[in-house]
Design a protein around this motif. Structure first.
Motif, mmCIF file in Angstrom:
data_model
loop_
_atom_site.group_PDB
_atom_site.id
_atom_site.type_symbol
_atom_site.label_atom_id
_atom_site.label_comp_id
_atom_site.label_asym_id
_atom_site.label_seq_id
_atom_site.Cartn_x
_atom_site.Cartn_y
_atom_site.Cartn_z
ATOM 1 N N GLN B 6 0.833 -1.195 0.000
ATOM 2 C CA GLN B 6 0.000 0.000 0.000
ATOM 3 C C GLN B 6 0.870 1.249 0.000
ATOM 4 O OE1 GLN B 6 -3.189 -1.766 3.073
ATOM 5 N NE2 GLN B 6 -3.802 0.191 2.149
ATOM 6 N N ASN B 7 0.525 2.169 -0.867
ATOM 7 C CA ASN B 7 1.232 3.440 -0.940
ATOM 8 C C ASN B 7 0.243 4.598 -1.002
ATOM 9 O OD1 ASN B 7 4.074 2.737 -1.077
ATOM 10 N ND2 ASN B 7 3.541 1.731 -3.002
ATOM 11 N N PRO B 8 0.577 5.683 -0.337
ATOM 12 C CA PRO B 8 1.661 5.787 0.641
ATOM 13 C C PRO B 8 1.252 5.171 1.968
ATOM 14 C CG PRO B 8 0.443 7.837 0.563
ATOM 15 C CD PRO B 8 -0.195 6.928 -0.450
ATOM 16 N N ARG B 9 2.145 5.060 2.910
ATOM 17 C CA ARG B 9 1.789 4.556 4.233
ATOM 18 C C ARG B 9 1.075 5.630 5.053
ATOM 19 N NH1 ARG B 9 4.464 0.321 6.442
ATOM 20 N NH2 ARG B 9 2.851 0.602 8.028
ATOM 21 N N LEU B 21 -5.714 6.551 -2.758
ATOM 22 C CA LEU B 21 -4.833 5.589 -2.100
ATOM 23 C C LEU B 21 -4.666 4.394 -3.032
ATOM 24 C CD1 LEU B 21 -6.419 5.637 1.490
ATOM 25 C CD2 LEU B 21 -4.808 7.259 0.455
ATOM 26 N N SER B 22 -3.465 3.828 -3.022
ATOM 27 C CA SER B 22 -3.232 2.737 -3.949
ATOM 28 C C SER B 22 -2.848 1.450 -3.225
ATOM 29 C CB SER B 22 -2.149 3.107 -4.951
ATOM 30 O OG SER B 22 -0.885 3.134 -4.322
ATOM 31 N N PHE B 73 -3.531 -4.098 -9.375
ATOM 32 C CA PHE B 73 -3.718 -2.792 -8.737
ATOM 33 C C PHE B 73 -5.173 -2.512 -8.410
ATOM 34 C CE2 PHE B 73 0.351 -0.643 -8.856
ATOM 35 C CZ PHE B 73 1.073 -1.409 -9.776
ATOM 36 N N CYS B 74 -5.348 -1.807 -7.284
ATOM 37 C CA CYS B 74 -6.669 -1.334 -6.920
ATOM 38 C C CYS B 74 -6.506 0.014 -6.222
ATOM 39 C CB CYS B 74 -7.345 -2.340 -5.982
ATOM 40 S SG CYS B 74 -9.111 -2.087 -5.799
ATOM 41 N N PHE B 75 -7.388 0.945 -6.547
ATOM 42 C CA PHE B 75 -7.287 2.293 -6.001
ATOM 43 C C PHE B 75 -8.549 2.640 -5.223
ATOM 44 C CE2 PHE B 75 -3.468 3.321 -8.225
ATOM 45 C CZ PHE B 75 -3.542 2.649 -9.429
ATOM 46 N N LEU B 76 -8.347 3.410 -4.183
ATOM 47 C CA LEU B 76 -9.458 3.965 -3.414
ATOM 48 C C LEU B 76 -9.427 5.477 -3.615
ATOM 49 C CD1 LEU B 76 -11.680 3.982 -1.245
ATOM 50 C CD2 LEU B 76 -9.896 3.945 0.499
ATOM 51 N N ASP B 77 -10.515 6.005 -4.157
ATOM 52 C CA ASP B 77 -10.636 7.440 -4.380
ATOM 53 C C ASP B 77 -11.635 8.012 -3.382
ATOM 54 O OD1 ASP B 77 -10.684 6.464 -7.767
ATOM 55 O OD2 ASP B 77 -8.997 7.471 -6.783
ATOM 56 N N GLY B 109 -1.547 -0.969 5.362
ATOM 57 C CA GLY B 109 -2.472 0.136 5.580
ATOM 58 C C GLY B 109 -1.907 1.489 5.186
ATOM 59 N N THR B 110 -2.804 2.403 4.878
ATOM 60 C CA THR B 110 -2.470 3.812 4.679
ATOM 61 C C THR B 110 -3.244 4.610 5.715
ATOM 62 O OG1 THR B 110 -2.059 3.625 2.311
ATOM 63 C CG2 THR B 110 -2.648 5.811 3.158
ATOM 64 N N ARG B 111 -2.500 5.375 6.504
ATOM 65 C CA ARG B 111 -3.159 6.206 7.504
ATOM 66 C C ARG B 111 -3.450 7.562 6.890
ATOM 67 N NH1 ARG B 111 -4.414 5.726 12.481
ATOM 68 N NH2 ARG B 111 -3.086 3.911 12.842
ATOM 69 N N LEU B 112 -4.714 7.896 6.791
ATOM 70 C CA LEU B 112 -5.145 9.151 6.172
ATOM 71 C C LEU B 112 -5.482 10.169 7.249
ATOM 72 C CD1 LEU B 112 -5.977 10.714 3.590
ATOM 73 C CD2 LEU B 112 -8.305 9.879 4.008
ATOM 74 N N THR B 113 -4.872 11.327 7.118
ATOM 75 C CA THR B 113 -5.173 12.477 7.979
ATOM 76 C C THR B 113 -5.838 13.548 7.137
ATOM 77 O OG1 THR B 113 -3.271 12.011 9.396
ATOM 78 C CG2 THR B 113 -4.184 14.234 9.501
#
Lengths: 114, 115
Positions: B6-9, B21-22, B73-77, B109-113
């Motif tokens: 997962q990028n970015p972390r 998120l990718s 690949f899978c993306f979350l928008d 995981g990607t931690r989103l702020t």
């Protein structure tokens, strides 16, 4: 709605001792799967153990075993000979038969002390 | 090693600014999942793909969308992130569907702020 309940937010255990994490769930279905996942600090979640509801025999994976009580809808995880590397968040999860959706409990944070 | 990446972390975005998120996988698994995990809460499934077949959870907000351009690949928008969307986003894969033996493999995981 399906629910999975982990009533112990945090637990601690001494190294080499045994600890049991509790999980209960609510369903009217007869066929389903149950899982315990481990999420170490800052690392990815990994599968610890799984149980098919139609199997009466409790699953065992090395130091990890479950006590599956179908009638009571209880699925506890026993960790024997606890190791420092067992320190993690543990999630109990439920999946209906023939679906892909994991339904997680809120987790139990386990700390293993030397 | 085969894995889920997962990028970015860590991702910081502004309120209302679209973010992507990718997730990529080297396992060649058919199924890919996106989970949202808020602080001290259980991971919650947002949607998943079985191959190119998209499956949205009924309570996933319209603000969340996903793309899977190929197997890997899978993306979350998130179209317009709100403060309530701050969370850890977990990507997972499984070889096939609908069986306990199709173990789900998770990324870090990607931690989103959201500011």
């Amino acid at each position: 709605a399906q629910t999975v309940t982990q009533s112990q937010p945090e637990m601690s255990v001494q190294e080499a001792e045994t600890v049991t994490l509790s999980c209960t769930y609510d369903t009217s279905e007869n066929n389903y799967y149950l899982f315990w996942y481990k999420q170490p600090p800052s690392r990815q979640m990994i599968l610890v153990i799984r149980q098919e509801a139609y199997k009466q025999q409790n699953a065992t994976e090395n130091r990890f075993s479950v006590n599956f009580q179908k009638a009571a809808k209880s699925f506890s995880l026993k960790i024997s000979d606890s190791q420092l590397g067992d320190t993690a968040m543990y999630f109990c999860a439920f999946m209906y038969y023939n679906t892909d959706k994991l339904i997680f409990g809120t987790g139990t944070r386990l700390q293993v002390f030397p | 090693d085969a894995m889920v990446i997962q990028n970015p972390r860590y991702q910081v975005t502004q309120f209302g600014k679209p973010v992507t998120l990718s997730c990529s996988q080297t396992l060649n698994h058919n199924v890919m999942y996106w989970y949202q995990q808020k602080s001290s809460q259980a991971p919650k499934l947002l949607f998943h793909y079985y191959d190119k077949d998209f499956n949205n959870e009924a309570d996933t907000p319209d603000n969340f969308q996903s793309r899977r351009p190929n197997t890997s690949f899978c993306f979350l928008d998130i179209r317009s992130p709100g403060l309530g969307d701050a969370a850890m986003y977990l990507c997972a894969t499984s070889r096939d569907r609908a069986s306990s033996y199709n173990e789900q493999f998770f990324g870090p995981g990607t931690r989103l702020t959201v500011l």
